[in-house]
Design a protein around this motif. Structure first.
Motif, PDB file in Angstrom:
ATOM      1  N   LEU A  50       0.973  -1.171  -0.073  1.00  0.00           N
ATOM      2  CA  LEU A  50       0.108  -0.060   0.021  1.00  0.00           C
ATOM      3  C   LEU A  50       1.012   1.269   0.107  1.00  0.00           C
ATOM      4  N   LYS A  51       0.453   2.335  -0.609  1.00  0.00           N
ATOM      5  CA  LYS A  51       1.146   3.293  -0.923  1.00  0.00           C
ATOM      6  C   LYS A  51       0.212   4.752  -0.357  1.00  0.00           C
ATOM      7  N   GLY A  52       0.578   5.635   0.190  1.00  0.00           N
ATOM      8  CA  GLY A  52      -0.159   6.738   0.681  1.00  0.00           C
ATOM      9  C   GLY A  52       0.414   8.191   1.012  1.00  0.00           C
ATOM     10  N   THR A  53      -0.009   9.124   1.101  1.00  0.00           N
ATOM     11  CA  THR A  53       0.220  10.365   1.533  1.00  0.00           C
ATOM     12  C   THR A  53      -0.584  10.868   2.746  1.00  0.00           C
ATOM     13  N   ASP A  54       0.209  11.424   3.807  1.00  0.00           N
ATOM     14  CA  ASP A  54      -0.534  11.939   5.178  1.00  0.00           C
ATOM     15  C   ASP A  54      -0.479  13.349   5.068  1.00  0.00           C
ATOM     16  N   LYS A  55      -1.452  14.164   5.378  1.00  0.00           N
ATOM     17  CA  LYS A  55      -1.582  15.476   5.491  1.00  0.00           C
ATOM     18  C   LYS A  55      -1.647  15.636   7.220  1.00  0.00           C
ATOM     19  N   ILE A  56      -0.571  16.300   7.591  1.00  0.00           N
ATOM     20  CA  ILE A  56      -0.717  16.462   9.040  1.00  0.00           C
ATOM     21  C   ILE A  56      -1.148  17.833   9.651  1.00  0.00           C
ATOM     22  N   SER A  57      -1.792  18.029  10.672  1.00  0.00           N
ATOM     23  CA  SER A  57      -1.864  19.308  11.234  1.00  0.00           C
ATOM     24  C   SER A  57      -2.056  18.893  12.812  1.00  0.00           C
ATOM     25  N   ARG A  58      -1.130  20.249  13.699  1.00  0.00           N
ATOM     26  CA  ARG A  58      -1.039  20.005  14.807  1.00  0.00           C
ATOM     27  C   ARG A  58      -1.912  20.749  15.625  1.00  0.00           C
TER      28      ARG A  58
END
Length: 395
Positions: A50-58
């Motif tokens: 599986l391949k993916g992209t994470d968009k992160i907010s703190r």
């Protein structure tokens, strides 16, 4: 968070996570990742990728992570069904515990004469950081509807709900419960059309000081097959009690080890059988009470209780030879004549037994005369006792 994304995470022999392009600012960032899941340690080339992209907010209490990912390799049916990327929303607190929600896209596929339609599946789960490893501890899944049609054969399912409250990332025996519900199942072919309503399956693991118990129940509201009256209010319960906790954990530990390294079938048997024999030698008890079904005007009930006595099995051959002497149980089955009629009527019309009421009475009376049935009017009972390798029909 930086440590989480900057280091490859590996569960030996099963799952490997690698991260690339990690870029986190003061309040937001992103990262790319690849998950490689080994399906069989004896065939290392068989993997699911599986391949993916994470968009992160703190935020003040942790991180919010939006992920888009897709199946890239392995398990071709999954790649064919889920061609579009999947989306997940996760929250990760500063202790490393996570809660996530995944929603699958609508699936509508036509291939090789089969049409598959699946409404979006929603999956929610929680994970706990235990000894620097994320263990899945709670799972909920909801599938609103799925249909499969191939020629004259069809299958549909509505309202599937799965709820698991048990550590699923560990071979350690722990308490927990699971529940599966299905509102409606329909199935059909050129010969049979039927439906199953209000299906429920529950299981529970209970820990005691030195033993563990496994409880399960299976029931449904009604089952119809297009012939005869439906089976209604079906209920089946089963318990296994007094299982030696330490010896069972030894077996689980071995299977955990074998799941991560390739173990030949011959070695698996050679190493697992002594552990199984040690568990059985300690004895256990079984119970199945308050079971029932209704069909038409008829009703049947069934109870069973027994145990496997402590023994001294030394090998598989001695187990097979001695097991009948170590097992004992009592069982009671109560039913009426309408149940017999109803069950016979479930067969297709051209296969139903051609028995009149008089013929059925004669058949049942022969069983009564042979001592295998007890009769009181149109009510019957079978009372069994099994001990020291001998079965006895009781009055």
């Amino acid at each position: 968070l930086k440590d989480h994304y900057s280091k490859a995470q590996t569960e030996p022999g099963t799952v490997k996570f690698t991260y690339q392009n990690y870029d986190m600012g003061l309040f937001s960032g992103k990262a790319d990742w690849t998950a490689t899941i080994q399906l069989d340690p004896c065939q290392p080339s068989q993997v699911l990728v599986l391949k993916g992209t994470d968009k992160i907010s703190r935020s003040w209490n942790g991180y919010a992570i939006d992920s888009d990912f897709e199946f890239k390799d392995g398990l071709e049916p999954l790649q064919q069904v889920f061609k579009k990327p999947l989306h997940a929303e996760s929250k990760l607190n500063f202790l490393g515990n996570m809660s996530s929600s995944i929603t699958t896209p609508v699936v509508s596929e036509n291939k090789d004469g089969a049409k598959v339609d699946i409404e979006p599946i929603k999956i929610q789960f929680k994970g706990k950081n235990q000894q620097d490893k994320m263990n899945l501890t709670e799972l909920e899944m909801h599938l609103p509807k799925m249909t499969v049609v191939e020629g004259t054969n069809n299958f549909s399912l509505q309202g599937l709900k799965l709820d698991v409250d048990q550590n699923m990332g560990s071979y350690k025996i722990e308490e927990g419960k699971s529940k599966l519900e299905v509102d409606l199942v329909k199935f059909g072919s050129a010969d049979v059309n039927g439906e199953l309503k209000d299906l429920n399956f529950n299981s529970e693991t209970k820990l005691h000081d030195k033993t563990v118990s496994f409880l399960s129940s299976f029931n449904f509201g009604s089952l119809s097959t297009g012939s005869g009256a439906p089976i209604e209010k079906f209920k089946m319960n089963f318990e296994v009690n007094d299982v030696n906790r330490e010896k069972l954990q030894t077996i689980f530990d071995y299977f955990e080890k074998s799941s991560k390294t390739c173990v030949a079938d011959s070695n698996l048997k050679e190493q697992a059988v002594p552990q199984l024999l040690a568990l059985l030698n300690d004895g256990l008890s079984i119970k199945s009470m308050d079971n029932q079904l209704k069909i038409g005007k008829g009703e049947a009930k069934f109870d069973l209780a027994g145990n496997l006595k402590k023994s001294s099995f030394t090998d598989f051959q001695s187990l097979m030879q001695t097991l009948p002497l170590m097992l004992e149980y009592k069982a009671n089955f109560n039913f009426d004549k309408d149940v017999v009629k109803g069950l016979m009527a479930l067969a297709p019309a051209d296969r139903q037994p051609k028995l009149s009421d008089a013929d059925l009475d004669t058949f049942l009376n022969e069983l009564v005369s042979g001592g295998k049935l007890n009769r009181k009017g149109d009510d019957f009972s079978v009372n069994l006792s099994y001990k020291d390798g001998k079965q006895e029909f009781l009055k």
